[in-house]
Design a protein around this motif. Structure first.
Motif, short mmCIF file in Angstrom:
data_model
loop_
_atom_site.label_atom_id
_atom_site.label_comp_id
_atom_site.label_asym_id
_atom_site.label_seq_id
_atom_site.Cartn_x
_atom_site.Cartn_y
_atom_site.Cartn_z
N TYR A 67 6.02 -9.70 27.59
CA TYR A 67 5.27 -9.54 26.32
C TYR A 67 5.84 -8.45 25.41
O TYR A 67 5.15 -7.94 24.54
CB TYR A 67 3.77 -9.26 26.59
N GLU A 77 -12.89 -9.91 24.80
CA GLU A 77 -11.80 -10.39 25.66
C GLU A 77 -10.80 -9.27 25.88
O GLU A 77 -10.19 -8.77 24.91
CB GLU A 77 -11.11 -11.61 25.04
N GLY A 80 -7.27 -8.15 27.01
CA GLY A 80 -5.96 -8.79 27.16
C GLY A 80 -5.97 -10.15 26.50
O GLY A 80 -5.68 -11.18 27.12
N ARG A 125 -5.23 -17.49 22.67
CA ARG A 125 -5.51 -18.83 23.22
C ARG A 125 -7.00 -19.03 23.48
O ARG A 125 -7.61 -20.00 23.01
CB ARG A 125 -4.71 -18.98 24.53
N VAL A 126 -7.61 -18.08 24.22
CA VAL A 126 -9.04 -18.19 24.57
C VAL A 126 -9.91 -17.69 23.41
O VAL A 126 -10.96 -18.27 23.12
CB VAL A 126 -9.32 -17.38 25.86
N ILE A 167 -8.81 -7.70 22.50
CA ILE A 167 -7.94 -6.52 22.43
C ILE A 167 -6.72 -6.76 23.33
O ILE A 167 -6.79 -7.47 24.33
CB ILE A 167 -8.68 -5.22 22.79
N ASP A 168 -5.62 -6.17 22.91
CA ASP A 168 -4.37 -6.33 23.68
C ASP A 168 -3.46 -5.15 23.38
O ASP A 168 -3.56 -4.53 22.31
CB ASP A 168 -3.67 -7.64 23.32
N SER A 186 -0.02 -5.51 23.53
CA SER A 186 1.29 -5.98 23.08
C SER A 186 1.28 -6.35 21.60
O SER A 186 0.55 -7.27 21.18
CB SER A 186 1.69 -7.21 23.92
N ASP A 230 -6.22 -0.66 24.74
CA ASP A 230 -5.88 -0.63 26.16
C ASP A 230 -7.15 -0.91 26.96
O ASP A 230 -8.12 -0.15 26.85
CB ASP A 230 -5.30 0.76 26.49
N PHE A 236 -6.75 -15.23 32.67
CA PHE A 236 -5.37 -15.49 33.11
C PHE A 236 -4.64 -14.25 33.63
O PHE A 236 -3.62 -13.82 33.08
CB PHE A 236 -4.58 -16.16 31.98
N THR A 261 -4.88 -11.17 33.65
CA THR A 261 -4.59 -9.97 32.86
C THR A 261 -4.81 -8.71 33.68
O THR A 261 -4.00 -7.77 33.64
CB THR A 261 -5.44 -9.96 31.58
N VAL A 309 -2.06 -4.67 35.83
CA VAL A 309 -2.12 -3.22 36.02
C VAL A 309 -2.44 -2.93 37.49
O VAL A 309 -3.09 -3.73 38.17
CB VAL A 309 -3.17 -2.56 35.07
C1 LIG Z 1 -1.40 -13.54 30.70
S1 LIG Z 1 -1.73 -12.82 29.14
C2 LIG Z 1 -3.40 -13.43 28.86
C3 LIG Z 1 -3.65 -13.73 27.39
C4 LIG Z 1 -4.94 -14.51 27.11
N1 LIG Z 1 -6.11 -13.79 27.58
C5 LIG Z 1 -4.91 -15.89 27.74
O1 LIG Z 1 -5.69 -16.13 28.65
O2 LIG Z 1 -4.10 -16.70 27.32
C6 LIG Z 1 -1.99 -11.13 29.59
C7 LIG Z 1 -2.16 -10.21 28.40
O3 LIG Z 1 -2.67 -8.95 28.86
C8 LIG Z 1 -2.11 -7.94 28.06
N2 LIG Z 1 -2.28 -6.64 28.73
C9 LIG Z 1 -1.65 -6.18 29.84
N3 LIG Z 1 -2.09 -4.94 30.13
C10 LIG Z 1 -3.02 -4.62 29.19
C11 LIG Z 1 -3.82 -3.46 28.96
N4 LIG Z 1 -3.75 -2.37 29.76
N5 LIG Z 1 -4.67 -3.48 27.90
C12 LIG Z 1 -4.73 -4.56 27.07
N6 LIG Z 1 -3.98 -5.66 27.25
C13 LIG Z 1 -3.13 -5.70 28.30
C14 LIG Z 1 -0.67 -8.38 27.85
O4 LIG Z 1 -0.10 -7.74 26.72
C15 LIG Z 1 -0.86 -9.90 27.66
O5 LIG Z 1 -0.99 -10.24 26.31
#
Ligand SMILES: C[S@@+](CC[C@H](N)C(=O)[O-])C[C@H]1O[C@@H](n2cnc3c(N)ncnc32)[C@H](O)[C@@H]1O
Length: 255
Positions: free
Chosen positions: A8, A47, A49, A54-55, A69-70, A72, A100, A117, A119, A123
């Motif tokens: 990402y 939501e 991440g 998508r969701v 929130i995300d 990336s 974050d 998915f 997310t 971590v």
């Molecule tokens: C697999 S994607 C899921 C995206 C969406 N929720 C979906 O289901 O299609 C994982 C997302 O989590 C984000 N992410 C990872 N660590 C995170 C954090 N500490 N805080 C916020 N977002 C985070 C990544 O940047 C990425 O966009």
């Protein structure tokens, strides 16, 4: 091999082609229905991440008000571009912003908090999970539900040996190019349950000649989320539910 990017990252292909890959991923089929069942009609959903939206978009289209929130920038740019294509009344129900999930404080509550998915698995399953569950608890109204989709440890443990020359994904893109993915490296260690993979993204022309290559590191951490939920004052709402064979949806309630 070219320099390995994190998943990402700006300029990476995992963000650029996230939507094509998830659209073809049968293990995600129906996940939006499960998230939509967690909040009352027209309710508010957070939501963690949200990625490319998508969701987030799908829930806004069903009448929920969704804040995603995300971390990336590349994924958020895709989500914002997606939001701009929506009818105004749907776009008004969808907001995405940088944040974050391990440290968020929006100073408001929601009917449901979701972490789709895998997310949370991005971590480490220690302080970062503890803090993410605290974030979920802090943003839930009383009686609200937190749903977290996590990979199954058994599936991670029993992945087949890597063959870096055998594509694990190969699809034509709308412009005639092909997107081909290879697993270049994989290791699994437990404890803790930690899967590290380098996925090589290749964009090829119609004859198969590589035009662009990007190896990207994808790491998943897995543990039982229940003690983390309980430490945040959340209680199990239902047993974990299989989602597509590769993961489970765990749902917790704020009493
Ligand atoms: C697999 S994607 C899921 C995206 C969406 N929720 C979906 O289901 O299609 C994982 C997302 O989590 C984000 N992410 C990872 N660590 C995170 C954090 N500490 N805080 C916020 N977002 C985070 C990544 O940047 C990425 O966009």
């Amino acid at each position: 091999m070219a320099k390995v990017r994190p998943y990402y990252a700006d300029g990476g292909l995992s963000a650029a082609f996230y939507d094509e890959i998830t659209a073809a991923d049968a293990t995600l089929a129906g996940d939006v229905d499960l998230y939509a069942a967690l909040a009352p009609e027209g309710g508010a959903v957070l939501e963690l991440g949200a990625g490319s939206g998508r969701v987030t978009q799908a829930l806004a289209e069903r009448g929920f008000t969704v804040v995603g929130i995300d971390l990336s920038a590349a994924m958020l740019a895709r989500a914002e571009a997606r939001r701009k294509t929506l009818p105004p009344e749907v776009a008004a129900r969808m907001a995405v912003r940088r944040g974050d999930m391990t440290a968020l404080d929006l100073k408001r509550t929601f009917d449901a908090v979701i972490c789709p998915f895998f997310t949370l698995a991005h971590v480490p399953a220690g302080t970062a999970w503890k803090n993410t569950f605290a974030v979920a608890g802090r943003h839930l109204a009383s009686g609200g539900l937190f749903a977290v989709h996590l990979p199954k440890l058994d599936v991670m443990r029993n992945l087949p040996p890597v063959n870096p020359k055998a594509p694990v994904f190969d699809r034509a893109l709308p412009d005639g190019r092909r997107l081909v993915l290879f697993v270049a490296e994989r290791s699994f260690r437990e404890p803790p349950g930690k899967l590290e993979q380098v996925i090589e993204y290749v964009v090829a022309d119609a004859s198969g000649r590589a035009l662009q290559r990007s190896p990207e590191r994808l790491t998943y951490y897995m543990a039982d989320p229940t003690p983390f939920a309980e430490a945040a004052g959340l209680e199990p709402a239902s047993p974990p539910q299989d989602l597509g064979g590769a993961g489970d949806l765990w749902v917790f309630r704020r009493p």
